[in-house]
Design a protein around this motif. Structure first.
Motif, PDB file in Angstrom:
ATOM      1  N   LYS A 115     -51.631 -25.923 -17.522  1.00 43.36           N
ATOM      2  CA  LYS A 115     -51.787 -24.716 -18.591  1.00 43.36           C
ATOM      3  C   LYS A 115     -51.094 -23.468 -17.842  1.00 43.36           C
ATOM      4  CE  LYS A 115     -56.264 -25.875 -20.646  1.00 43.36           C
ATOM      5  NZ  LYS A 115     -57.712 -25.430 -20.850  1.00 43.36           N
TER       6      LYS A 115
ATOM      7  N   GLY B 128     -47.391 -23.221 -18.651  1.00 47.27           N
ATOM      8  CA  GLY B 128     -47.208 -23.255 -20.112  1.00 47.27           C
ATOM      9  C   GLY B 128     -47.268 -24.576 -20.928  1.00 47.27           C
TER      10      GLY B 128
ATOM     11  N   ASN C  49     -49.651 -25.340 -22.567  1.00 46.59           N
ATOM     12  CA  ASN C  49     -50.239 -24.905 -24.003  1.00 46.59           C
ATOM     13  C   ASN C  49     -49.235 -24.822 -24.954  1.00 46.59           C
ATOM     14  OD1 ASN C  49     -49.271 -22.652 -22.861  1.00 46.59           O
ATOM     15  ND2 ASN C  49     -50.890 -21.342 -23.876  1.00 46.59           N
ATOM     16  N   LEU C  50     -47.893 -24.642 -24.694  1.00 43.69           N
ATOM     17  CA  LEU C  50     -46.736 -24.581 -25.718  1.00 43.69           C
ATOM     18  C   LEU C  50     -46.602 -25.978 -26.466  1.00 43.69           C
ATOM     19  CD1 LEU C  50     -43.917 -22.352 -23.740  1.00 43.69           C
ATOM     20  CD2 LEU C  50     -45.136 -21.957 -25.995  1.00 43.69           C
TER      21      LEU C  50
ATOM     22  N   ASN D  34     -43.873 -28.326 -24.546  1.00 46.37           N
ATOM     23  CA  ASN D  34     -43.943 -29.029 -23.791  1.00 46.37           C
ATOM     24  C   ASN D  34     -44.822 -30.245 -23.575  1.00 46.37           C
ATOM     25  OD1 ASN D  34     -42.296 -26.952 -22.374  1.00 46.37           O
ATOM     26  ND2 ASN D  34     -44.234 -25.959 -21.887  1.00 46.37           N
TER      27      ASN D  34
ATOM     28  N   PHE E 265     -41.592 -21.742 -30.094  1.00 48.00           N
ATOM     29  CA  PHE E 265     -41.570 -20.715 -29.602  1.00 48.00           C
ATOM     30  C   PHE E 265     -43.369 -19.972 -29.570  1.00 48.00           C
ATOM     31  CE2 PHE E 265     -37.675 -20.323 -31.988  1.00 48.00           C
ATOM     32  CZ  PHE E 265     -36.870 -20.345 -31.117  1.00 48.00           C
ATOM     33  N   GLY E 266     -44.201 -20.911 -30.061  1.00 44.47           N
ATOM     34  CA  GLY E 266     -45.391 -20.452 -30.338  1.00 44.47           C
ATOM     35  C   GLY E 266     -46.167 -20.312 -29.055  1.00 44.47           C
ATOM     36  N   ARG E 267     -46.764 -19.019 -28.678  1.00 42.80           N
ATOM     37  CA  ARG E 267     -47.373 -18.635 -27.466  1.00 42.80           C
ATOM     38  C   ARG E 267     -48.928 -17.964 -27.630  1.00 42.80           C
ATOM     39  NH1 ARG E 267     -44.498 -18.800 -22.582  1.00 42.80           N
ATOM     40  NH2 ARG E 267     -42.428 -19.114 -22.949  1.00 42.80           N
ATOM     41  N   THR E 268     -49.024 -17.181 -28.831  1.00 41.95           N
ATOM     42  CA  THR E 268     -50.007 -16.196 -29.239  1.00 41.95           C
ATOM     43  C   THR E 268     -50.857 -17.076 -30.283  1.00 41.95           C
ATOM     44  OG1 THR E 268     -48.775 -14.196 -28.502  1.00 41.95           O
ATOM     45  CG2 THR E 268     -50.821 -14.242 -29.616  1.00 41.95           C
TER      46      THR E 268
ATOM     47  N   LYS F 103     -53.806 -24.663 -33.188  1.00 38.89           N
ATOM     48  CA  LYS F 103     -52.203 -24.742 -33.217  1.00 38.89           C
ATOM     49  C   LYS F 103     -51.314 -23.688 -33.902  1.00 38.89           C
ATOM     50  CE  LYS F 103     -52.891 -29.822 -32.713  1.00 38.89           C
ATOM     51  NZ  LYS F 103     -52.630 -31.177 -32.923  1.00 38.89           N
TER      52      LYS F 103
ATOM     53  N   THR G 104     -49.919 -20.158 -34.431  1.00 35.92           N
ATOM     54  CA  THR G 104     -49.522 -19.003 -33.569  1.00 35.92           C
ATOM     55  C   THR G 104     -49.143 -17.755 -34.368  1.00 35.92           C
ATOM     56  OG1 THR G 104     -47.288 -19.794 -33.222  1.00 35.92           O
ATOM     57  CG2 THR G 104     -49.132 -20.707 -31.733  1.00 35.92           C
TER      58      THR G 104
ATOM     59  N   GLU H 262     -46.466 -16.366 -33.454  1.00 39.12           N
ATOM     60  CA  GLU H 262     -44.950 -16.394 -33.525  1.00 39.12           C
ATOM     61  C   GLU H 262     -44.585 -17.371 -34.923  1.00 39.12           C
ATOM     62  OE1 GLU H 262     -46.071 -15.574 -29.550  1.00 39.12           O
ATOM     63  OE2 GLU H 262     -46.761 -16.760 -30.986  1.00 39.12           O
TER      64      GLU H 262
END
Length: 427
Positions: free
Chosen positions: A39, A42, A44-45, A48, A237-240, A248, A250, A252
């Motif tokens: 985690k 990253g 959670n992207l 990955n 690109f999803g992070r937030t 799932k 985001t 972005e």
């Protein structure tokens, strides 16, 4: 020194070796540590997560097959698209009917499942009878028997549907069993909720089809584009996180999909607006080719570009169809509001603790999983078209519909003779 066979550290003499339970606890702690490390790195992207690539491939293949079939039906015409909508609704109803089924109770209630389908097809007759009565009138030729049949169906359609519904209601009451009251009444309520969700929204799709395939195809395409764009923007690109109902999703992905959908709406409206097959309304249930006056909505208008545009820019004016401005409104709704149909479906699935409504479409789930946003969009497209696009005039089709609904055969003959006299006098 003695080395532990499990691969751990050195153990001094006299120290008790770890028990089996200790080894299990040790492995559990190590996996948690790895999870935490992932985690922080990253994980959670979605990018990955290697398993997601396989899921994306399966989803892409099934999407391409669905797209190919959809394009073929668009080519075949209005009646075939309507048939596709009916098939989708049947699959959706099947998935939803099966969600809260209990096998033990069903075995004690023979024929109870048929009652749900009785209400389903009654709702279908009521909904499509209202929307397609005009097309039925225009399809009827000089065949007297067919004319009388269609005339009776149109005139008594509401009574027929009401009688069928009351028959189902009586059927339900008669089949009530003492130990199954709660289950039967919950299924009765669930059936009516399904009819409300499936027909009260998606039935507007058929009206959009016959107003012109454009008003069905553009909104449906914008939902698909928004869904695909949100998936890929979130994938890379999803992070937030956007909303707890869909972990799932985001920000972005949401923002990237919104921009993509708005641009696509403006461009697609121009492209589709050049095809009469898509823009002409269908007045009957035939499948022949269409020709019509495109009207001002699909006639390009020239706009001069502002003076601050660079000198090297090759165009000084652009041609834009008025319908492209309306397409922006559809794109805005598809980007901001329609996704809440998906959030609603996600919340419902979480409430009853299941992943998908079905498994009919590889990588996508069931038909209901794909149609949650489409149903919301279909209602908006219909209301928007009726409110801001359709020209309010008294058409021949409207007059014919009123004549067949409200006049007897003898009164229709009298009207025909009087119109003949008026036209003869006018000449």
């Amino acid at each position: 020194m003695q080395r532990d066979s499990s691969g751990g550290g050195d153990v001094t003499p006299g120290t008790p070796s770890p028990t089996h339970g200790g080894r299990l606890r040790h492995r559990k702690r190590s996996s948690e540590v790895i999870s935490d490390v992932n985690k922080t790195n990253g994980a959670n992207l979605l990018l990955n997560d290697q398993n997601k690539y396989k899921s994306m491939l399966v989803r892409t293949y099934s999407s391409l097959w669905m797209m190919a079939g959809f394009v073929f039906l668009i080519y075949m015409g209005h009646l075939y698209i309507w048939a596709m909508v009916v098939v989708i609704q049947i699959f959706m109803a099947k998935e939803l009917f099966n969600l809260l089924r209990k096998a033990n109770e069903d075995r004690q209630l023979p024929g109870f499942r048929m009652l749900n389908w009785h209400f389903f097809f009654t709702a279908m007759l009521f909904t499509y009878g209202r929307f397609l009565s005009r097309q039925l009138v225009n399809t009827v030729t000089s065949d007297k028997l067919l004319y009388k049949l269609v005339n009776g169906l149109i005139k008594y359609q509401m009574f027929i549907c009401y009688f069928l519904y009351i028959a189902g209601f009586v059927w339900f009451i008669v089949t009530l069993k003492k130990k199954a009251y709660k289950y039967q009444f919950s299924q009765y309520a669930w059936t009516h909720m399904i009819l409300l969700m499936v027909f009260a929204q998606s039935s507007f799709t058929v009206a959009n089809i016959y107003d012109g395939i454009f008003w069905f195809l553009l909104p449906a395409s914008l939902i698909a584009i928004n869904d695909v764009a949100a998936y890929f923007f979130g994938f890379f690109f999803g992070r937030t996180p956007l909303i707890k109902l869909s972990p799932k999703k985001t920000w972005e992905g949401f923002i990237g999909a919104s921009v993509t959908t708005m641009l696509s709406a403006f461009v697609l409206a121009n492209f589709m607006g050049h095809f009469q097959w898509l823009t002409c309304p269908r007045k009957d249930l035939s499948t022949g080719w269409l020709h019509c006056d495109p009207g001002p909505m699909f006639t390009p208008e020239s706009y001069n570009l502002p003076g601050w545009m660079p000198q090297w820019f090759p165009w000084r004016e652009v041609a834009i169809m008025p319908v492209q401005w309306h397409a922006l409104a559809l794109g805005l709704f598809a980007s901001i509001i329609a996704p809440f149909g998906g959030f609603f479906a996600s919340g419902f699935k979480r409430a009853f603790k299941f992943k998908d409504f079905g498994d009919s479409i590889p990588g996508h789930g069931g038909f209901t999983d794909r149609m949650d946003c489409q149903m919301v969009m279909a209602v908006f497209a219909y209301i928007y078209y009726q409110s801001f696009v359709m020209i309010q005039d008294l058409s021949v089709e409207t007059i014919l519909e009123q004549i067949l609904r409200n006049l007897t055969v003898e009164e229709q003959h009298d009207l025909y003779e009087q119109l003949g006299k008026l036209l003869a006098g006018a000449n």
